[in-house]
Enzyme design. Structure first.
Site, PDB file in Angstrom:
ATOM      1  N   TYR A  83       0.847  -1.196   0.000  1.00  0.00           N
ATOM      2  CA  TYR A  83       0.000   0.000   0.000  1.00  0.00           C
ATOM      3  C   TYR A  83       0.884   1.248   0.000  1.00  0.00           C
ATOM      4  CZ  TYR A  83      -4.486   2.343   0.879  1.00  0.00           C
ATOM      5  OH  TYR A  83      -5.628   3.087   0.752  1.00  0.00           O
ATOM      6  N   SER A 183     -19.012  -4.083  -3.046  1.00  0.00           N
ATOM      7  CA  SER A 183     -17.972  -3.658  -2.115  1.00  0.00           C
ATOM      8  C   SER A 183     -18.536  -2.660  -1.117  1.00  0.00           C
ATOM      9  CB  SER A 183     -16.824  -3.006  -2.892  1.00  0.00           C
ATOM     10  OG  SER A 183     -17.256  -1.790  -3.491  1.00  0.00           O
ATOM     11  N   VAL A 185     -17.601   0.422  -0.622  1.00  0.00           N
ATOM     12  CA  VAL A 185     -17.832   1.693  -1.314  1.00  0.00           C
ATOM     13  C   VAL A 185     -19.053   1.579  -2.220  1.00  0.00           C
ATOM     14  CG1 VAL A 185     -16.900   3.324  -3.004  1.00  0.00           C
ATOM     15  CG2 VAL A 185     -15.428   2.416  -1.215  1.00  0.00           C
ATOM     16  N   ARG A 205     -19.620  -9.298  -9.676  1.00  0.00           N
ATOM     17  CA  ARG A 205     -19.028 -10.518 -10.219  1.00  0.00           C
ATOM     18  C   ARG A 205     -19.981 -11.696 -10.043  1.00  0.00           C
ATOM     19  NH1 ARG A 205     -13.594 -10.928  -6.903  1.00  0.00           N
ATOM     20  NH2 ARG A 205     -15.005 -10.125  -5.315  1.00  0.00           N
ATOM     21  N   TYR A 276     -10.881   3.873  -8.232  1.00  0.00           N
ATOM     22  CA  TYR A 276     -10.496   3.981  -6.825  1.00  0.00           C
ATOM     23  C   TYR A 276     -10.007   2.652  -6.254  1.00  0.00           C
ATOM     24  CZ  TYR A 276     -15.055   1.869  -5.731  1.00  0.00           C
ATOM     25  OH  TYR A 276     -16.136   1.021  -5.650  1.00  0.00           O
ATOM     26  N   MET A 279      -9.329  -4.483  -7.929  1.00  0.00           N
ATOM     27  CA  MET A 279      -9.489  -5.813  -7.347  1.00  0.00           C
ATOM     28  C   MET A 279      -9.008  -6.937  -8.260  1.00  0.00           C
ATOM     29  SD  MET A 279     -13.015  -5.716  -5.115  1.00  0.00           S
ATOM     30  CE  MET A 279     -14.085  -5.344  -6.496  1.00  0.00           C
ATOM     31  N   TRP A 302      -8.247   8.647  -4.198  1.00  0.00           N
ATOM     32  CA  TRP A 302      -7.803   7.966  -2.969  1.00  0.00           C
ATOM     33  C   TRP A 302      -8.270   8.819  -1.797  1.00  0.00           C
ATOM     34  CZ3 TRP A 302      -2.082   7.782  -0.950  1.00  0.00           C
ATOM     35  CH2 TRP A 302      -2.034   6.994   0.204  1.00  0.00           C
ATOM     36  N   LYS A 362     -18.553  -7.744   6.110  1.00  0.00           N
ATOM     37  CA  LYS A 362     -17.414  -7.016   6.682  1.00  0.00           C
ATOM     38  C   LYS A 362     -17.006  -7.680   8.000  1.00  0.00           C
ATOM     39  CE  LYS A 362     -15.982  -3.493   5.531  1.00  0.00           C
ATOM     40  NZ  LYS A 362     -14.837  -3.154   4.630  1.00  0.00           N
TER      41      LYS A 362
END
Length: 369
Positions: A83, A183, A185, A205, A276, A279, A302, A362
């Site tokens: 990261y 996700s 977001v 997906r 952003y 994946m 970001w 989560k």
């Protein structure tokens, strides 16, 4: 490998945690936290350790008892060393969460003992029972929003908020398209757009376990206008579906590869594609013709950088954003993501679950309650 102190073994932890987390230290105070002294596989390099806690506060510091903190993909990337933001090692994991103010320095204003607070900037190290930090790195939030909501407020909802506010002037009745819609977001985008009367076309997906129906129903419940799979995105049926809406002026991409190409193709002339995340770990591929003849704008976002750039001179802008998000949460228009809760001593389960593909829940570390 560097570390803060004593490593705690799980088989001795239940009795230890009853002491460490509940007693009032007067000398040699320690917190219990997840520490990594080198970059690598999170399941291997993370250790549960005692972390020293200072006796005295500086005038501008607060002591916070962390209540709950999520495990995010960016946390995993940070521990892996991939990261852009890297903490000085040894470091405590976690960048998001909610805590309870226990003490305040003499010059701290706007916060008091018993308030709920969240970190504004990354790098605080939220996976620990107690921390001391400059008060300007935290923001007070209302406990009426609920623990899960407050704990997951700092990363995903602001990312969605800023992408919908800052790049394209979206109006009620407009349409946006996004991939990775399941996700954190993506879920926030759906809810914010629904609250602002903006239609969303959401791409997810295809799941190998035939759970598409559950995901689609859940996103529809959040307010999604349309939910389609990646396969549908690249089919002729997508062109027919898009005819029922105003052509999207905004596309949001967190996948890359062919998915980003499919989203970009559906944007209107002079539309904007915001990336952003990545994946798929494949590059964003946009046809040259879309740049020349459609004059598309492609840009990255970001949230950590946006917060860092605005914390000093535009703190009011940050506070206004979080106020808006909390207000939506209190009205039931923005909710926390579905979650699975783990005690801190069971952190390996949380880490392992968070790194599995197609996880719709989560992972939350329940630190103090």
């Amino acid at each position: 490998m560097a570390s803060f102190g004593k490593v705690i073994r799980k088989n001795s932890l239940n009795a230890f945690s009853r002491v460490v987390l509940r007693r009032d230290f007067t000398r040699g105070r320690h917190s219990l936290g997840l520490v990594y002294g080198e970059y690598g596989d999170p399941g291997t390099v993370l250790k549960l350790e005692e972390i020293p806690v200072a006796e005295d506060l500086k005038d501008d510091e607060i002591e916070v008892d962390m209540l709950c903190a999520p495990v995010n993909p960016s946390d995993m990337n940070q521990i892996q060393g991939t990261y852009p933001f890297k903490s000085e090692l040894p470091a405590v994991g976690g960048n998001e969460g909610v805590g309870l103010v226990r003490r305040c320095g003499l010059r701290v204003t706007g916060m008091k003992e018993g308030d709920w607070v969240i970190p504004i900037l990354p790098g605080v190290g939220t996976w620990r029972s107690t921390l001391i930090s400059n008060c300007n790195k935290f923001l007070k939030v209302s406990s009426s929003t609920g623990l899960d909501f407050a704990a997951t407020l700092q990363v995903n909802p602001p990312t969605a908020y800023r992408m919908l506010k800052d790049f394209v002037s979206l109006q009620p009745g407009d349409t946006l398209i996004q991939n990775g819609a399941n996700s954190g977001v993506g879920q926030a985008v759906i809810q914010l757009a629904a609250a602002w009367d903006i239609s969303t076309i959401n791409v997810v997906r295809t799941r190998p376990d035939s759970s598409d129906f559950d995901v689609i129903n859940y996103l529809k419940e959040l307010g999604a206008t349309e939910v389609v799979t990646e396969e549908f995105l690249h089919s002729h049926k997508m062109k027919e579906l898009i005819k029922g809406y105003s052509r999207p002026a905004l596309g949001l991409n967190c996948v890359g590869g062919d998915s980003s190409t499919g989203v970009a193709k559906l944007l209107k002339e002079k539309g904007t594609l915001i990336t952003y995340g990545g994946m798929s770990r494949k590059p964003v591929t946009i046809a040259t013709s879309l740049f020349i003849f459609k004059q598309l704008t492609c840009i990255g976002y970001w949230n950590g950088l946006w917060l860092t750039n605005n914390i000093t001179n535009n703190r009011a802008l940050i506070e206004d954003m979080f106020h808006d998000l909390c207000t939506l949460g209190e009205k039931g228009l923005l909710r926390a993501p579905r979650s699975t809760k783990h005690e801190l001593i069971n952190y390996k389960n949380a880490i392992n679950e968070s790194m599995k593909p197609f996880v719709s829940s989560k992972q939350l570390l329940m630190i103090k309650n």
